[in-house]
Each structure stands twice: as structure tokens, then as C-alpha cells.
Motif scaffolding. Structure first.
Motif, PDB file in Angstrom:
ATOM      1  N   ARG A   1     -29.067 -20.685  18.253  1.00 53.02           N
ATOM      2  CA  ARG A   1     -29.109 -20.682  19.859  1.00 53.02           C
ATOM      3  C   ARG A   1     -28.457 -22.032  20.476  1.00 53.02           C
ATOM      4  NH1 ARG A   1     -34.835 -22.112  22.501  1.00 53.02           N
ATOM      5  NH2 ARG A   1     -35.425 -23.612  20.928  1.00 53.02           N
ATOM      6  N   PHE A   2     -27.937 -21.796  21.518  1.00 53.53           N
ATOM      7  CA  PHE A   2     -27.552 -22.935  22.328  1.00 53.53           C
ATOM      8  C   PHE A   2     -28.156 -23.068  23.672  1.00 53.53           C
ATOM      9  CE2 PHE A   2     -25.045 -24.384  26.203  1.00 53.53           C
ATOM     10  CZ  PHE A   2     -24.510 -25.701  25.460  1.00 53.53           C
ATOM     11  N   VAL A   3     -28.809 -24.233  23.727  1.00 50.56           N
ATOM     12  CA  VAL A   3     -29.690 -24.519  24.764  1.00 50.56           C
ATOM     13  C   VAL A   3     -29.256 -25.468  25.827  1.00 50.56           C
ATOM     14  CG1 VAL A   3     -32.173 -25.498  25.321  1.00 50.56           C
ATOM     15  CG2 VAL A   3     -31.729 -24.150  23.062  1.00 50.56           C
ATOM     16  N   ALA A   4     -28.789 -24.838  26.886  1.00 52.55           N
ATOM     17  CA  ALA A   4     -28.180 -25.475  27.966  1.00 52.55           C
ATOM     18  C   ALA A   4     -28.976 -26.886  28.400  1.00 52.55           C
ATOM     19  CB  ALA A   4     -27.589 -24.845  29.207  1.00 52.55           C
ATOM     20  N   ALA A   5     -30.329 -26.748  28.545  1.00 51.38           N
ATOM     21  CA  ALA A   5     -31.173 -27.742  29.013  1.00 51.38           C
ATOM     22  C   ALA A   5     -30.897 -28.962  27.929  1.00 51.38           C
ATOM     23  CB  ALA A   5     -32.285 -27.097  29.120  1.00 51.38           C
TER      24      ALA A   5
ATOM     25  N   VAL B   1     -34.820 -14.031   7.619  1.00 48.43           N
ATOM     26  CA  VAL B   1     -36.184 -14.095   7.183  1.00 48.43           C
ATOM     27  C   VAL B   1     -36.839 -15.432   7.194  1.00 48.43           C
ATOM     28  CG1 VAL B   1     -37.936 -13.340   5.321  1.00 48.43           C
ATOM     29  CG2 VAL B   1     -35.932 -11.783   6.094  1.00 48.43           C
ATOM     30  N   LEU B   2     -36.145 -16.230   6.555  1.00 50.11           N
ATOM     31  CA  LEU B   2     -36.331 -17.644   6.362  1.00 50.11           C
ATOM     32  C   LEU B   2     -36.619 -18.349   7.626  1.00 50.11           C
ATOM     33  CD1 LEU B   2     -33.873 -18.454   3.430  1.00 50.11           C
ATOM     34  CD2 LEU B   2     -36.374 -18.370   3.335  1.00 50.11           C
ATOM     35  N   VAL B   3     -35.696 -18.246   8.667  1.00 53.80           N
ATOM     36  CA  VAL B   3     -35.879 -18.738   9.851  1.00 53.80           C
ATOM     37  C   VAL B   3     -37.063 -18.263  10.619  1.00 53.80           C
ATOM     38  CG1 VAL B   3     -34.895 -18.936  12.228  1.00 53.80           C
ATOM     39  CG2 VAL B   3     -33.573 -19.237  10.339  1.00 53.80           C
ATOM     40  N   ASP B   4     -37.566 -16.948  10.439  1.00 50.69           N
ATOM     41  CA  ASP B   4     -38.845 -16.286  10.933  1.00 50.69           C
ATOM     42  C   ASP B   4     -39.941 -17.130  10.702  1.00 50.69           C
ATOM     43  OD1 ASP B   4     -37.405 -14.625  12.608  1.00 50.69           O
ATOM     44  OD2 ASP B   4     -37.837 -12.810  11.373  1.00 50.69           O
ATOM     45  N   ALA B   5     -39.745 -17.374   9.189  1.00 53.24           N
ATOM     46  CA  ALA B   5     -41.082 -18.325   8.734  1.00 53.24           C
ATOM     47  C   ALA B   5     -41.269 -19.638   9.077  1.00 53.24           C
ATOM     48  CB  ALA B   5     -40.923 -18.355   6.947  1.00 53.24           C
ATOM     49  N   TRP B   6     -39.797 -20.321   9.372  1.00 45.50           N
ATOM     50  CA  TRP B   6     -39.846 -21.740   9.892  1.00 45.50           C
ATOM     51  C   TRP B   6     -40.463 -21.583  11.352  1.00 45.50           C
ATOM     52  CZ3 TRP B   6     -37.381 -23.902  14.067  1.00 45.50           C
ATOM     53  CH2 TRP B   6     -37.397 -25.121  14.281  1.00 45.50           C
TER      54      TRP B   6
ATOM     55  N   TRP C   1     -26.854 -27.161  20.342  1.00 45.99           N
ATOM     56  CA  TRP C   1     -26.716 -26.512  19.102  1.00 45.99           C
ATOM     57  C   TRP C   1     -27.897 -26.558  18.478  1.00 45.99           C
ATOM     58  CZ3 TRP C   1     -21.433 -25.161  16.738  1.00 45.99           C
ATOM     59  CH2 TRP C   1     -20.669 -25.119  17.533  1.00 45.99           C
ATOM     60  N   THR C   2     -28.824 -25.505  18.327  1.00 49.93           N
ATOM     61  CA  THR C   2     -29.890 -25.869  17.654  1.00 49.93           C
ATOM     62  C   THR C   2     -30.538 -24.513  17.022  1.00 49.93           C
ATOM     63  OG1 THR C   2     -32.308 -26.868  17.854  1.00 49.93           O
ATOM     64  CG2 THR C   2     -31.442 -25.488  19.829  1.00 49.93           C
ATOM     65  N   LEU C   3     -31.787 -24.329  16.489  1.00 48.70           N
ATOM     66  CA  LEU C   3     -32.233 -23.100  16.025  1.00 48.70           C
ATOM     67  C   LEU C   3     -32.985 -22.264  17.006  1.00 48.70           C
ATOM     68  CD1 LEU C   3     -32.320 -25.257  13.507  1.00 48.70           C
ATOM     69  CD2 LEU C   3     -34.108 -23.821  12.351  1.00 48.70           C
ATOM     70  N   PRO C   4     -33.007 -21.175  16.872  1.00 48.89           N
ATOM     71  CA  PRO C   4     -33.744 -20.151  17.816  1.00 48.89           C
ATOM     72  C   PRO C   4     -35.153 -20.528  18.145  1.00 48.89           C
ATOM     73  CG  PRO C   4     -33.369 -19.012  15.687  1.00 48.89           C
ATOM     74  CD  PRO C   4     -32.803 -20.287  15.674  1.00 48.89           C
ATOM     75  N   GLY C   5     -35.745 -20.035  19.079  1.00 49.73           N
ATOM     76  CA  GLY C   5     -37.084 -20.318  19.348  1.00 49.73           C
ATOM     77  C   GLY C   5     -37.816 -18.869  19.619  1.00 49.73           C
TER      78      GLY C   5
END
Length: 455
Positions: free
Chosen positions: A239-243, A51-56, A223-227
Motif C-alpha cells: 500500500r501507499f500511505v500518503a500521510a 497468506v504470509l502477509v495476513d500472518a504478519w 511505500w509500505t505493507l498493507p494495514g
């Protein structure tokens, strides 16, 4: 100090007046492993990490889409909401400590939350601090160190606090595009990698080099947050972003790691979690927290051996601690931190909760705000960190306020032997309480007595 008092005060969070001393202290402490509830009722009011990530994410989206003049208002609204979430979570943490019937495990939650410290001085992640303890620390405190480490490193609060969410491999697809555009301000960030090595695993002066820091930082890129992309999934927190990932094999502590995307950093973390230096670092901090500022070398070695023998199984490590005779030494070698003292004082008074804002303010007044140590090193765990004259004055003033709130409803003469059972209560303190000219004064004297200030 006798074994029941040690169990209640050194390993627990302080005795409550309605709680009889355990007749078999080691068994009482070990039985808590089976009764521990990772998310007790006190935490139900606090928002969870998804829920907190959705707000971010919603805030990030709104800022991108808004005209320049409206963006600061959107950010300020997000920070206000984050501060509200912080207060609710600080209240939940306080209530959980006051209500728990598994105080040994609850103390271990506090220990690990401080070991893997985040600090809400960084306002961007202020609302996520409670979710960090609820979802990264609490579910893993009785499991394997490697799983706890991985949960911490992947949590949005840590990714934001140590700037990992902004780290881009210079040779990655995203890094190449940034160079072509000659954009500045984003590149490889080594903060998380450095703290993993220095604070979370190996410890300072354990033999790693700056090259090891840089190589781990390169492995962690991506290694980062979801988008907002559908593939990230609803409720995602990582999430892991290969780019963003720096291509190529890595070498850390002399070991080679193939270029396997997200798995590359996971393999490094696995090896770090089982290093002898990590075992000794964790053993030293655990022994220091529970036994003495300068822990006995034999105890540290015993705990380090257990850590290595079991592959970092934390429950086995705690059992080894409880089996060590040094852990039951009668001397009260540890001076309580403001958090320890405040929680034990409230438990002694039979308090089960505080209004969230009142709880947050209490820890501010005592000098140890929840999740705000000011650095990734966390709060200090030595008497020198907390025994300064001004800090003691704060405790005296707080004890007087708590005693005034209790009024004549608490008889300190009857309470003292309950919260300091057996020989834990000295003759001098018992006499001072008996001679006090009022019930309030007697209670305040108990809360600031030398044996109550230590554990």
C-alpha cells in the motif's frame, strides 16, 4: 566442452541420466521460454505472499493488543511459524530445480533472486522469503526488467528487509506528528534507496551521489505493507500511505520529478530501469554468471546494447546471450557455487525431490543456505567465493554421503558419459572412475571430478 554439454551444464542445471543431450542446443534452450511454468507443482505446498502477509498482520495486531509480558511469546510463535514456512519454501525451490524441464529459465530465476537478494538473517521476514521468489521473481523473469524491479521493490520481504516499511518523510503529516510528540526511532530510512541504486540498477561507482540516494529515499516514503484498514483490501501485499510521504518535488540524477505521491517513485524507477549504467550493470552480471568471472568486454557491450535497444526486455536479452559466440566457448570458466553443484549432483543421480528439512540442511552444510546471503549484495559469483579448501572438503563429504545413499544402484561408469556427454568427460576422470574399488567410490569421484565442479 561441446555444445550439448554446455546447454545442459552451463545454461541449465546439470544433466539427468534419463535426459538425452539436445540435438539442437540453442533451439532447446529457447524453446523453454514457451514451456516455463511460473509456479510449478513443486511450489504448491508453499504459502503465497498474501497468506504470509495476513500472518504478519495478525502478529502485529496481537502484539499491539497483548499485555507487555505476553508480547515476546507472540513474536516467538510468529518466528517459529516463519521458520516452518521457510523450510517448506526451500524444499519447494529444491524440488523445482530437480524436476524442471526448463532448467535454463529456472537458472535465471536463481540469478535474479540473488541479484535482488533478501536474507533471512533478518528474522522478521524469514517466512516471506519463499513468497518473494514465488511472487516477485518467478512471474517476471521473462518479462521487462522494469516490471521485475517494481515487483521486487513493492514486495513485503524487500520492504521489511531494507526497513522501507519504517521510513517516514520528516515533512509528511506523520513525520510532523512524530516531531510534535518528540518520538524517536523512526524517520527517513535510506536503505532501500541505496540498494536500488548500488545493487539493483546503476551499480557501484556509476556516478550517482549521496543526494540521489536521499532524494530517492524521500520519493519512496509512503511505500509500505498493507494495514488493517478495510480499504487495504483482503489479500493486499502493498500500500501507499500518503500521510508518510515526504511532500515536494525530487531531483535524481539531474532529472526533476513532480510531487505526485506514489507515482513519483515509480517515475524514478522507470528512468533507472532504462539508464545506460543499468544496462551495463545487468549485462556484466549476466555475462559473469554464464560465461566467465571476468566476462569478455565485447559480450558485455552486446548485452548492454540489447538491453537499451529493447527497453530492458529480458527475453530478448537472454536470446542475445545465446546468440553470442563467447557464451559457447568450450572452456569451463565458471566454478559451480554450492547450490549449482548440489543441484547438478542430485539431478545426475535422478533425484526428483528431497524432504524439505533435508533440503534446507543440505544447503546449510554446503555453505550456501537458501535466501541467506547475509547482505543485500547476495552471494558472490566468482570462483574465489567458493573454491576455498574447506568448501571443497564439504563437497567431498557430501559426495561420499550421496554415493553411500545410492549404494550399488548407480553405475558411475555408465552415468558419467550421460551427465558429461561427448568430450565433456575427460580421459583422466573416466579412467579414475573405471579403476575405483567400489561403486560408491566411483560415484563420489564423478561428483567431485574437475569437469563436474565447473560448468
Amino acid at each position: 566442452m561441446n555444445a550439448p554439454a554446455i546447454a545442459l551444464n552451463r545454461f541449465g542445471l546439470g544433466a539427468r541420466p534419463d535426459e538425452p543431450p539436445p540435438t539442437d542446443p540453442p533451439r532447446w534452450l529457447l524453446s523453454q521460454f514457451d514451456r516455463y511454468e511460473a509456479l510449478p507443482p513443486a511450489w504448491k505446498a508453499a504459502a503465497r505472499t498474501p497468506v504470509l502477509v495476513d500472518a504478519w498482520l495478525a502478529q502485529q495486531r496481537a502484539v499491539r493488543q497483548a499485555p507487555e509480558g505476553q508480547r515476546s511469546g507472540i513474536r516467538e510463535a510468529y518466528l517459529r511459524q516463519g521458520r516452518d514456512e521457510y523450510v517448506i519454501a526451500a524444499g519447494a525451490r529444491t524440488a523445482s530445480a530437480l524436476q524442471t524441464d526448463t532448467p535454463f529459465v529456472e537458472r535465471l530465476v536463481h540469478f535474479w533472486s540473488n541479484h535482488f537478494a533478501v536474507s533471512v538473517d533478518k528474522l522478521l521476514m524469514v517466512g516471506l522469503a519463499g513468497g518473494f521468489e514465488a511472487d516477485a521473481i518467478r512471474p517476471n523473469v521473462l518479462g521487462r526488467f522494469e516490471d521485475l524491479l517494481l515487483a521486487v521493490v513493492r514486495h513485503p520481504a524487500m520492504l521489511l528487509y531494507l526497513d522501507q516499511a519504517q521510513s517516514i518523510g520528516p515533512g509528511s503529516a506523520a513525520g510532523q506528528r512524530a516531531q510534535e510528540r518528540q518520538s524517536r526511532g523512526r524517520g527517513l530510512n535510506e536503505n532501500l534507496a541505496r540498494e536500488i541504486l548500488e545493487l539493483h540498477t546503476l551499480g557501484v561507482r556509476s556516478g550517482y551521489s549521496q543526494d540521489d540516494v536521499t532524494e530517492l529515499a524521500r520519493a519512496l516514503t509512503g511505500w509500505t505493507l498493507p494495514g488493517d484498514a478495510p480499504q487495504d483490501g483482503a489479500g493486499s501485499t502493498f500500500r501507499f500511505v500518503a500521510a508518510l510521504h515526504e511532500p515536494g518535488a525530487r531531483t535524481v540524477l539531474g532529472r526533476g520529478y513532480a510531487d505526485e505521491g506514489e507515482q513519483q517513485a515509480r517515475a524514478i524507477l522507470h528512468d533507472l530501469a532504462t539508464e545506460p549504467a543499468t544496462a551495463r550493470h545487468i549485462a556484466t552480471k549476466l555475462a559473469r554468471h554464464f560465461v566467465a568471472d571476468d566476462p569478455p568486454p565485447a559480450l558485455v557491450q552486446r548485452l548492454a546494447d540489447s538491453f537499451l535497444r529493447t527497453g530492458g526486455d529480458l527475453s530478448s536479452l537472454y536470446r542475445e546471450l545465446l546468440a553470442a559466440p563467447q557464451a559457447w566457448a568450450p572452456a569451463q570458466a565458471k566454478f559451480k557455487s554450492p547450490w549449482d553443484w548440489g543441484v547438478s549432483s542430485l539431478r545426475a543421480l535422478g533425484r526428483k525431490e528431497l524432504p524439505p528439512m533435508q533440503a534446507s540442511n543440505l544447503w546449510n552444510q554446503l555453505g550456501q543456505p537458501v535466501w541467506r546471503p547475509g547482505s543485500p549484495a547476495g552471494y558472490g559469483d566468482l570462483a574465489a567465493n567458493w573454491a576455498a579448501p574447506d568448501a571443497l572438503i564439504r563437497r567431498v563429504e557430501t559426495a561420499q554421503r550421496l554415493a553411500q545413499q545410492a549404494g550399488n544402484t548407480v553405475d558411475a561408469r555408465a552415468l558419467a558419459p550421460r551427465v558429461l556427454p561427448g568430450d565433456a568427460l575427460t580421459t583422466a576422470t573416466a579412467g579414475a572412475i573405471a579403476r575405483a574399488d567400489s561403486a560408491e567410490t566411483a560415484l563420489a569421484l564423478l561428483l567431485v571430478a574437475p569437469e563436474f565442479l565447473r560448468r
